[in-house]
Design a protein around this motif. Structure first.
Motif, PDB file in Angstrom:
ATOM      1  N   ALA A 246      55.993  48.873  43.213  1.00  0.00           N
ATOM      2  CA  ALA A 246      54.873  48.764  42.764  1.00  0.00           C
ATOM      3  C   ALA A 246      55.198  47.338  42.298  1.00  0.00           C
ATOM      4  O   ALA A 246      54.012  46.672  42.242  1.00  0.00           O
ATOM      5  N   ARG A 247      56.270  46.557  41.820  1.00  0.00           N
ATOM      6  CA  ARG A 247      56.125  45.102  41.980  1.00  0.00           C
ATOM      7  C   ARG A 247      55.850  43.985  42.441  1.00  0.00           C
ATOM      8  O   ARG A 247      55.297  42.841  42.062  1.00  0.00           O
ATOM      9  N   GLN A 248      56.585  44.797  44.497  1.00  0.00           N
ATOM     10  CA  GLN A 248      56.143  44.337  44.810  1.00  0.00           C
ATOM     11  C   GLN A 248      54.599  43.707  45.271  1.00  0.00           C
ATOM     12  O   GLN A 248      54.091  42.712  46.115  1.00  0.00           O
ATOM     13  N   LEU A 249      54.077  45.022  45.116  1.00  0.00           N
ATOM     14  CA  LEU A 249      52.233  45.006  45.212  1.00  0.00           C
ATOM     15  C   LEU A 249      51.644  44.695  44.364  1.00  0.00           C
ATOM     16  O   LEU A 249      50.708  43.438  44.967  1.00  0.00           O
ATOM     17  N   GLY A 250      52.565  44.109  43.156  1.00  0.00           N
ATOM     18  CA  GLY A 250      51.794  43.136  42.387  1.00  0.00           C
ATOM     19  C   GLY A 250      51.712  41.729  43.044  1.00  0.00           C
ATOM     20  O   GLY A 250      50.687  41.226  42.037  1.00  0.00           O
ATOM     21  N   LYS A 251      52.841  41.492  42.927  1.00  0.00           N
ATOM     22  CA  LYS A 251      53.310  40.174  43.655  1.00  0.00           C
ATOM     23  C   LYS A 251      52.518  40.085  44.493  1.00  0.00           C
ATOM     24  O   LYS A 251      51.553  38.515  44.799  1.00  0.00           O
ATOM     25  N   LEU A 252      52.027  40.625  46.056  1.00  0.00           N
ATOM     26  CA  LEU A 252      50.866  40.540  46.446  1.00  0.00           C
ATOM     27  C   LEU A 252      49.708  40.376  46.140  1.00  0.00           C
ATOM     28  O   LEU A 252      48.993  39.537  46.831  1.00  0.00           O
ATOM     29  N   TYR A 253      49.022  41.531  45.169  1.00  0.00           N
ATOM     30  CA  TYR A 253      47.614  41.448  44.815  1.00  0.00           C
ATOM     31  C   TYR A 253      47.447  40.352  44.165  1.00  0.00           C
ATOM     32  O   TYR A 253      45.958  39.777  43.990  1.00  0.00           O
ATOM     33  N   LYS A 254      48.384  39.562  43.275  1.00  0.00           N
ATOM     34  CA  LYS A 254      48.036  38.049  42.497  1.00  0.00           C
ATOM     35  C   LYS A 254      47.885  36.981  43.394  1.00  0.00           C
ATOM     36  O   LYS A 254      48.021  36.079  43.094  1.00  0.00           O
TER      37      LYS A 254
END
Length: 421
Positions: A246-254
């Motif tokens: 979830a944290r990695q997806l957050g970095k990518l989404y932002k």
């Protein structure tokens, strides 16, 4: 087999007692061989030529410049089959005498490896490069940059042959010297190979992290950086559901560039914990590599498992509890399989909830985004509900306070009259 005329002339040159004339004769002989013979005979005559200049009657001092000159002209041969056939034989001739001809042997093997790669034979290219002497006993200095460049090339050859095991062994060699390597190209290739190996071995979160680092390298072209970002998103989607993912997806989404990638749609849905439809999954699967679609032990693909786990998390955001039969229908799998996945995720602290097997219900416990479900596992359902209620009341109070402040600023007279009453 070498031509009789060539064999006779080479024997005469070996018997010559005048080194300058002999060197000139060998040079002319090599030019004649290259210009006279066709592909069918050229390889055998080149091998005979090298065998002659390596003979004991010539001597190492005179043989080295002759062999260096041969390697330079060997490079210019356009027929890769001739290069491979002759080069393989000559490497074997040099093997017993490699200590005396380390530099020439190295140069020859580089040309031979190039020929193998031109024929898309990456395994033999790697095997040729592996035999290059890197720890010289003759004072030939081999820098960390040169060692890393050779190991990196071997690693990439094995990756081209889908052999991550051998590739990893040479990547690990580079790890020992990478901090002293100054060649930017080698350092970037190292990062890319690390990402590709992690990807091929299904260490998708590690692969995503490496791809994301590459996507931010200013030394890489914008198009390549965007491609690395796409790979980072793809591997993050395939990773097991949980707080780390979830944290990695957050970095990518932002990342502002994410909107330019074909994977942005599925990234957004996964990051926002929305259910994925079969059509969206099929569209995403069409762009995956073979190893990313390989079957797991239970017969499903990595993508099937990743999507099922994601939809489980998405369902936990929509429901406080749900019958196992309904959960299976929602996920598109039988109820017992839905229960097994839910149990595995709860046990590994990637999903916060419990299963009531008597009532055949799954209870989901609300967990704030980014929080480890394990930190909330010790709290009972009643306490969780009260905390959710408290959080909602706090949020509502904050919104009322914002409206009140805006009224006081924009309409002070109205605000004062209301407060006075």
């Amino acid at each position: 087999m070498a031509s009789p005329d060539v064999t006779t002339q080479l024997a005469q040159l070996e018997a010559s007692s005048n080194p300058p004339q002999r060197s000139e004769g060998y040079s002319q002989m090599l030019d004649n061989i290259l210009s006279t013979f066709t592909s069918n005979d050229l390889s055998a005559n080149l091998t005979a030529y090298v065998q002659s200049i390596l003979s004991d009657s010539i001597g190492v001092i005179h043989s080295r410049p002759l062999l260096s000159s041969f390697v330079e002209k060997y490079k210019s041969i356009s027929d890769n089959e001739v290069k491979i056939e002759a080069g393989t034989e000559i490497v074997q001739l040099l093997a017993p005498k490699i200590v005396s001809y380390e530099q020439q042997d190295t140069d020859l093997k580089f040309v031979l490896a190039d020929a193998h790669e031109a024929e898309e034979d990456f395994t033999n290219s790697a095997k040729t490069l592996q035999t290059i002497v890197l720890d010289s006993s003759q004072g030939r200095a081999v820098t960390d940059d040169e060692k890393a460049a050779i190991w990196m090339r071997i690693c990439r050859c094995y990756l081209e042959e889908d052999d991550p095991t051998n590739a990893l062994s040479y990547l690990n060699k580079i790890k020992n010297v990478i901090f002293s390597v100054t060649d930017q190209a080698v350092r970037l290739q190292f990062q890319l190979s690390q990402a590709r190996i992690n990807d091929s071995q299904r260490n998708f979160l590690d692969a995503s992290t490496s791809y994301l680092i590459l996507s931010n390298e200013p030394a890489i072209d914008e198009e390549e950086r965007l491609r690395a970002l796409s790979a980072a998103i793809t591997t993050a989607v395939l990773a097991p559901a949980g707080p780390t993912r979830a944290r990695q997806l957050g970095k990518l989404y932002k990342d502002e560039r994410a909107a330019e990638t074909p994977e942005h749609g599925i990234l957004e849905k996964i990051f926002l914990d929305r259910l994925l439809s079969p059509s969206e999954v099929a569209a995403f699967a069409s762009g995956l590599a073979d190893h990313q679609l390989a079957k797991t032990s239970d017969g499903s693909t990595v993508l099937d498992k990743a999507v099922l786990e994601h939809n489980l998390v998405a369902a936990s955001r929509l429901y406080q509890n749900i019958p196992l039969e309904s959960l299976g229908a929602l996920l598109g799998v039988p109820a017992d399989r839905a229960e097994a996945y839910a149990a595995a995720m709860i046990e590994s602290n990637r999903l916060s909830g419990s299963i009531d097997q008597i009532s055949e219900l799954v209870h989901f416990f609300p967990t704030p985004a980014g929080q480890d479900p394990n930190s909330a596992n010790a709290v009972d359902l009643t306490t969780r509900d009260l905390r959710t209620w408290d959080a909602n009341i706090t949020h509502l109070s904050e919104e009322v306070e914002k409206v009140s402040t805006m009224l006081q600023r924009e309409e002070p007279r109205f605000y004062e009259s209301v407060m006075a009453s």
